[in-house]
Design a protein around this motif. Structure first.
Motif, PDB file in Angstrom:
ATOM      1  N   TRP A  58       0.830  -1.214   0.000  1.00  0.00           N
ATOM      2  CA  TRP A  58       0.000   0.000   0.000  1.00  0.00           C
ATOM      3  C   TRP A  58       0.862   1.262   0.000  1.00  0.00           C
ATOM      4  N   THR A 116      -9.512  -1.905  -8.273  1.00  0.00           N
ATOM      5  CA  THR A 116      -8.996  -3.277  -8.218  1.00  0.00           C
ATOM      6  C   THR A 116      -8.588  -3.565  -6.775  1.00  0.00           C
ATOM      7  N   ASN A 117      -8.240  -4.801  -6.498  1.00  0.00           N
ATOM      8  CA  ASN A 117      -7.835  -5.166  -5.138  1.00  0.00           C
ATOM      9  C   ASN A 117      -6.324  -5.203  -4.973  1.00  0.00           C
ATOM     10  N   TYR A 155      -4.209  -2.785  -4.276  1.00  0.00           N
ATOM     11  CA  TYR A 155      -3.623  -1.791  -3.367  1.00  0.00           C
ATOM     12  C   TYR A 155      -2.881  -2.415  -2.189  1.00  0.00           C
ATOM     13  N   SER A 174       0.808  -2.280  -8.390  1.00  0.00           N
ATOM     14  CA  SER A 174      -0.088  -2.013  -9.511  1.00  0.00           C
ATOM     15  C   SER A 174       0.702  -2.007 -10.813  1.00  0.00           C
TER      16      SER A 174
END
Length: 233
Positions: free
Chosen positions: A76, A124-125, A127, A132
């Protein structure tokens, strides 16, 4: 772990040499170079704090209660940092390019990149679970384009006669080589992560080596430019 410590040392060295360069020349240091030095310290902060937090949580008994928290990985933090980093590099080269047309193109590309990157993190998941690909691949393409535009304009100017005496040249070489080498690794890492653990080891070695090369370029750039400015004083 040893390679990571070595990379951190090269990052700190580049930031320290840049700071000494700034203190030595003070008001003769270009504003963009000052921004770059601050960016290096931001990178050092991210690497030392967020880069090592998961390791400490995993290896220190006093922090094991954080293993189920978002701090147990640093995806993250780096997803945010990568956006800032890519935008900064493009901003840096954009402001070293005099052509208004090229500047306008890069301005629009920065806006599109920012929207695309943020959208990727929101919709999207990725993070909290990985890097990314949208952020990294598009960002690397943007840096490559920015560097090429910078070199193109340099080739058409008097700077070509002494290009090695200007700090942006070292930033261009270091950042371009780094992202050209590292970006393919980010593309294939998820596919090979389980099926080919040897690839993970090779990826780590290449990644750390590319980091060392990039920050060495920055350090050498500060030293060369410091000598150049001394000769003018």
């Amino acid at each position: 772990m040893l390679f990571k410590i070595i990379v951190n040392l090269f990052e700190v060295l580049a930031a320290l040499v840049g700071t000494l360069y700034f203190k030595q020349l003070k008001y003769r240091v270009e504003e963009l170079t000052r921004y770059f030095i601050w960016f290096l310290w931001l990178t050092v902060f991210v690497e030392l704090v967020f880069g090592w937090t998961p390791w400490f949580i995993k290896n220190l008994d006093s922090l094991t209660y954080l293993e189920e928290s978002f701090l147990s990985n640093n995806h993250w933090a780096y997803n945010i940092y990568f956006i800032v980093s890519f935008l900064f590099y493009v901003f840096y080269f954009k402001n070293n390019i005099k052509s208004k047309k090229m500047n306008l193109i890069l301005n629009w590309l920065m806006v599109i990149y920012f929207i695309a990157s943020i959208s990727s993190l929101i919709f999207t998941n990725v993070y909290f679970i990985g890097t990314s690909h949208v952020t990294y691949i598009l960002g690397s393409i943007l840096i490559f384009l920015s560097v090429m535009l910078y070199f193109y304009e340099t080739l058409q100017s008097d700077k070509i006669l002494s290009f090695h005496k200007f700090f942006p040249f070292y930033v261009a070489i270091g950042s371009m080589v780094f992202h050209l080498v590292v970006t393919p690794l980010f593309i294939y890492i998820e596919y090979y992560k389980i099926e080919n653990p040897e690839f993970v080891q090779i990826r780590r070695l290449i990644l750390y080596s590319a980091n060392i090369f990039m920050y060495t370029c920055y350090t050498v750039g500060f030293i060369v430019c410091s000598k150049r400015n001394k000769s003018y004083s």
